[in-house]
Design a protein around this motif. Sequence first.
Motif, PDB file in Angstrom:
ATOM      1  N   THR A  31     -11.520  37.432  49.444  1.00  0.00           N
ATOM      2  CA  THR A  31     -11.190  36.674  48.226  1.00  0.00           C
ATOM      3  C   THR A  31     -11.247  37.583  47.003  1.00  0.00           C
ATOM      4  OG1 THR A  31     -12.085  34.653  49.221  1.00  0.00           O
ATOM      5  CG2 THR A  31     -11.802  34.664  46.821  1.00  0.00           C
ATOM      6  N   ILE A  32     -12.308  38.446  46.997  1.00  0.00           N
ATOM      7  CA  ILE A  32     -12.447  39.395  45.879  1.00  0.00           C
ATOM      8  C   ILE A  32     -11.285  40.388  45.878  1.00  0.00           C
ATOM      9  CG2 ILE A  32     -13.885  41.245  44.920  1.00  0.00           C
ATOM     10  CD1 ILE A  32     -16.314  39.744  46.045  1.00  0.00           C
ATOM     11  N   LEU A  33     -10.900  40.836  47.089  1.00  0.00           N
ATOM     12  CA  LEU A  33      -9.828  41.832  47.196  1.00  0.00           C
ATOM     13  C   LEU A  33      -8.479  41.292  46.699  1.00  0.00           C
ATOM     14  CD1 LEU A  33     -10.712  43.432  50.660  1.00  0.00           C
ATOM     15  CD2 LEU A  33     -10.732  44.596  48.438  1.00  0.00           C
ATOM     16  N   LYS A  34      -8.331  39.976  46.652  1.00  0.00           N
ATOM     17  CA  LYS A  34      -7.097  39.383  46.136  1.00  0.00           C
ATOM     18  C   LYS A  34      -6.969  39.582  44.616  1.00  0.00           C
ATOM     19  CE  LYS A  34      -5.883  35.304  47.560  1.00  0.00           C
ATOM     20  NZ  LYS A  34      -5.985  33.854  47.890  1.00  0.00           N
ATOM     21  N   ASN A  35      -8.136  39.875  44.016  1.00  0.00           N
ATOM     22  CA  ASN A  35      -8.135  40.098  42.563  1.00  0.00           C
ATOM     23  C   ASN A  35      -7.471  41.448  42.260  1.00  0.00           C
ATOM     24  OD1 ASN A  35      -8.639  40.425  39.841  1.00  0.00           O
ATOM     25  ND2 ASN A  35     -10.797  39.782  39.991  1.00  0.00           N
ATOM     26  N   GLU A  36      -6.399  41.439  41.487  1.00  0.00           N
ATOM     27  CA  GLU A  36      -5.649  42.668  41.195  1.00  0.00           C
ATOM     28  C   GLU A  36      -6.343  43.547  40.168  1.00  0.00           C
ATOM     29  OE1 GLU A  36      -1.833  41.388  39.907  1.00  0.00           O
ATOM     30  OE2 GLU A  36      -1.254  40.548  41.874  1.00  0.00           O
ATOM     31  N   HIS A  37      -7.372  43.032  39.520  1.00  0.00           N
ATOM     32  CA  HIS A  37      -7.993  43.769  38.416  1.00  0.00           C
ATOM     33  C   HIS A  37      -9.194  44.607  38.858  1.00  0.00           C
ATOM     34  CE1 HIS A  37      -5.410  41.567  35.711  1.00  0.00           C
ATOM     35  NE2 HIS A  37      -5.857  40.396  36.226  1.00  0.00           N
ATOM     36  N   ILE A  38      -9.609  44.567  40.135  1.00  0.00           N
ATOM     37  CA  ILE A  38     -10.737  45.410  40.563  1.00  0.00           C
ATOM     38  C   ILE A  38     -10.259  46.842  40.717  1.00  0.00           C
ATOM     39  CG2 ILE A  38     -11.932  43.512  41.722  1.00  0.00           C
ATOM     40  CD1 ILE A  38     -10.906  44.614  44.373  1.00  0.00           C
ATOM     41  N   SER A  39     -11.210  47.758  40.564  1.00  0.00           N
ATOM     42  CA  SER A  39     -10.860  49.185  40.631  1.00  0.00           C
ATOM     43  C   SER A  39     -10.588  49.592  42.081  1.00  0.00           C
ATOM     44  CB  SER A  39     -11.988  50.043  40.052  1.00  0.00           C
ATOM     45  OG  SER A  39     -13.143  49.912  40.860  1.00  0.00           O
ATOM     46  N   GLN A  40      -9.938  50.745  42.207  1.00  0.00           N
ATOM     47  CA  GLN A  40      -9.633  51.271  43.539  1.00  0.00           C
ATOM     48  C   GLN A  40     -10.915  51.597  44.301  1.00  0.00           C
ATOM     49  OE1 GLN A  40      -6.709  51.255  44.879  1.00  0.00           O
ATOM     50  NE2 GLN A  40      -7.262  52.286  46.788  1.00  0.00           N
ATOM     51  N   GLU A  41     -11.915  52.093  43.573  1.00  0.00           N
ATOM     52  CA  GLU A  41     -13.206  52.447  44.192  1.00  0.00           C
ATOM     53  C   GLU A  41     -13.896  51.208  44.749  1.00  0.00           C
ATOM     54  OE1 GLU A  41     -17.468  54.459  42.919  1.00  0.00           O
ATOM     55  OE2 GLU A  41     -15.734  54.735  41.597  1.00  0.00           O
ATOM     56  N   GLU A  42     -13.885  50.132  43.958  1.00  0.00           N
ATOM     57  CA  GLU A  42     -14.491  48.881  44.414  1.00  0.00           C
ATOM     58  C   GLU A  42     -13.710  48.305  45.593  1.00  0.00           C
ATOM     59  OE1 GLU A  42     -16.529  46.758  40.562  1.00  0.00           O
ATOM     60  OE2 GLU A  42     -14.345  46.784  40.662  1.00  0.00           O
TER      61      GLU A  42
END
Length: 436
Positions: A242-253
């Motif tokens: 669900t978190i990974l669907k967020n486009e605004h997280i950094s590449q590292e996260e």
Amino acid sequence: MTFKERIRKSIKYKFRVVFIISIVVGNLISNLIIAPYLKDSIKNILINRYEVIISKLREYKDDEEKLKVLLDIYNDLFYKIQVQDNIYNIPIDKNQMNVLNKDNGIVYLANKKEFNIITKIKNEYYIISVANHHIHLLPIALNIWILLITTLISLSIISFASKKIIDPIEELAEATDKISDGDFNIKIKSKYKIEDELGKLINKFNSMATDLSHLDYMQKDFINNVSHEFKTPISAIKGYLTILKNEHISQEERLEYINIVLDEVNRLSSLSSNILELSKLDNMESFKGNQKFSLDEQIRNTVILLEKEWIKKNINFNLDLKPIYYYGKEEYLKQVWLNIINNAIKFSHDNGVINIYFNKNANEVIVIIEDFGCGMDENTQKYLFNRFYQGDDSRSELGYGLGLSICKKIIELSSGSIEVESELNKYTRFIVKLPF
């Protein structure tokens, strides 16, 4: 089923019937054995009594009045004395007649029903017999009375004894019905000594009920644990996806969360594989297609395979492995060593030591693997091989508690055994015995 039918099928009824039949048969056999001796004894007694009577009659033969009184006395008893002028009506032979004509001559006449005696006093024949002509039935009557008395006494004793014996058996039957209905908490209070067979049976039953109760708990716990162990990583995977669907997280996260998801997937895959492996092993009775292989080399290769794990903790291995060729299922036994040695590494302290060595005798090879890490308490040792049992929180973080269950099943299918010896915060020693 009618009351009469229930009684006939009752063990008490059968017990008493068998006992009574045994008494009757025993008495009949004893009658066949004793009857001839009893008959001879009666005959000897009658001979003695008859001779005494004849002696008295001869004593008063010249005194008719006293002789008459004496005859009346004996006739009033159970004797019958007949006085006759001749004995034409009595079947006696010539030799017997010659005996009678002598002084004090006595002739004994016996058949199956009677035993008489004849003597001659002053030209008259005295025939003496027992008033009851059924004297020959005395042994049979006596045996019947003995049979009746012994049967009544024995029946009273067996009724009391059977109650003491059968009542606990009926309790066992009722308790067994309750267990078949799923009540494993039933216990029978034993009134018998442990050394007594019935007491042992009751103790064994109570032990079985306790084991079934534990097994029932383990099965329910197993289902709960499987559900929980699947639910936890699935929930984690769902959350991180669900978190990974967020486009605004950094590449590292994103990479970090992807690695966490992969770890959880691997955990699920490992759990599924272990459950399937256990299910497969549970449906086996023994291993087939065993092959000869080097047991010492297999353990050395296992240690090398786990090198990455023990180098992290700077653990030293002391190996005392003499060359041994073993005939068994190589790929399954490799799982055993991987699991036990991996556990030894996990629960050893940094810079620790792990000892692995063989003992061998004519019948078996004994593999001992010991570490000197956190150890285990008695409760952990007791349930260590139960499925999903993890002992404490420190252990639960490192696995699902299925590995040692698989190890135990593999060793049992190899006709061997596994034991654990441990002391908390001191050491843990696994002892695997394999038939050689």
